[in-house]
Design a protein around this motif. Structure first.
Motif, PDB file in Angstrom:
ATOM      1  N   VAL A 104      74.152  47.219  24.805  1.00 32.24           N
ATOM      2  CA  VAL A 104      74.846  46.024  24.313  1.00 32.24           C
ATOM      3  C   VAL A 104      74.547  45.808  22.829  1.00 32.24           C
ATOM      4  CG1 VAL A 104      74.920  43.501  24.487  1.00 32.24           C
ATOM      5  CG2 VAL A 104      75.026  44.896  26.557  1.00 32.24           C
ATOM      6  N   LEU A 105      73.294  45.925  22.435  1.00 34.79           N
ATOM      7  CA  LEU A 105      72.948  45.739  21.021  1.00 34.79           C
ATOM      8  C   LEU A 105      73.570  46.809  20.136  1.00 34.79           C
ATOM      9  CD1 LEU A 105      69.239  44.571  21.107  1.00 34.79           C
ATOM     10  CD2 LEU A 105      71.218  43.293  20.314  1.00 34.79           C
ATOM     11  N   ARG A 106      73.690  48.005  20.642  1.00 31.58           N
ATOM     12  CA  ARG A 106      74.332  49.071  19.889  1.00 31.58           C
ATOM     13  C   ARG A 106      75.792  48.730  19.597  1.00 31.58           C
ATOM     14  NH1 ARG A 106      73.081  54.329  18.693  1.00 31.58           N
ATOM     15  NH2 ARG A 106      71.029  54.728  19.503  1.00 31.58           N
ATOM     16  N   ARG A 107      76.437  48.095  20.552  1.00 27.48           N
ATOM     17  CA  ARG A 107      77.845  47.727  20.391  1.00 27.48           C
ATOM     18  C   ARG A 107      78.020  46.440  19.574  1.00 27.48           C
ATOM     19  NH1 ARG A 107      81.116  51.890  21.339  1.00 27.48           N
ATOM     20  NH2 ARG A 107      80.575  52.907  23.286  1.00 27.48           N
ATOM     21  N   THR A 108      77.202  45.441  19.856  1.00 27.40           N
ATOM     22  CA  THR A 108      77.405  44.130  19.221  1.00 27.40           C
ATOM     23  C   THR A 108      76.728  44.008  17.866  1.00 27.40           C
ATOM     24  OG1 THR A 108      75.498  43.172  20.377  1.00 27.40           O
ATOM     25  CG2 THR A 108      77.658  42.975  21.446  1.00 27.40           C
ATOM     26  N   ARG A 109      75.667  44.754  17.623  1.00 26.98           N
ATOM     27  CA  ARG A 109      74.937  44.673  16.353  1.00 26.98           C
ATOM     28  C   ARG A 109      74.704  46.069  15.777  1.00 26.98           C
ATOM     29  NH1 ARG A 109      70.962  40.405  16.249  1.00 26.98           N
ATOM     30  NH2 ARG A 109      70.741  41.035  14.089  1.00 26.98           N
ATOM     31  N   GLY A 125      77.632  54.100  18.779  1.00 22.71           N
ATOM     32  CA  GLY A 125      78.049  52.760  18.411  1.00 22.71           C
ATOM     33  C   GLY A 125      78.905  52.698  17.192  1.00 22.71           C
TER      34      GLY A 125
END
Length: 125
Positions: A104-109, A125
């Motif tokens: 999730v962090l790879r995608r969102t941040r 990402g």
């Protein structure tokens, strides 16, 4: 061991080593849990009592006592098999949650600084 070898020494040695191994695992888990609660308390996620340190020793004494008493009550009240199952399920859930959080962090941040790189990550990402 006595039934297999016909001697009592090996069974006694194995039981002694098992007690030492279990004690070291329990101490390691208690140590880790107190440190996790300490950090979470400093960040404001749990009550501040977990972040208080003893002025003389610099250790989180109240935190250690609370965690130890809680674990002791659980160990006295719940059968070992059920505790082992709950521990395994909790560990599996924690690992799964961390793995999902990484994706999730790879995608969102994507701009967030990464402290290490992995060759050929499965999700770019």
């Amino acid at each position: 061991m006595r039934e297999v070898t016909g001697q009592t020494f090996w069974g006694t040695l194995l039981a002694f080593c098992a007690v030492i191994a279990i004690a070291s695992v329990v101490l390691t888990v208690l140590y880790g849990q107190t440190r996790i609660l300490f950090a979470m308390s400093r960040d404001g996620h749990v009550p501040t009592v977990f972040a208080k340190v003893n002025p003389r020793t610099g250790t989180p004494r109240a935190n250690t006592l609370i965690v130890s008493l809680f674990c002791g009550v659980l160990a006295a009240a719940i059968p070992l098999g059920q505790l082992a199952d709950a521990t395994s399920i909790g560990t599996l859930f924690a690992v799964a949650l961390v793995n999902v959080a990484v994706v999730v962090l790879r995608r969102t941040r994507p701009d967030m600084p990464r402290t290490f790189r992995v060759p050929l990550p499965p999700v770019r990402g």
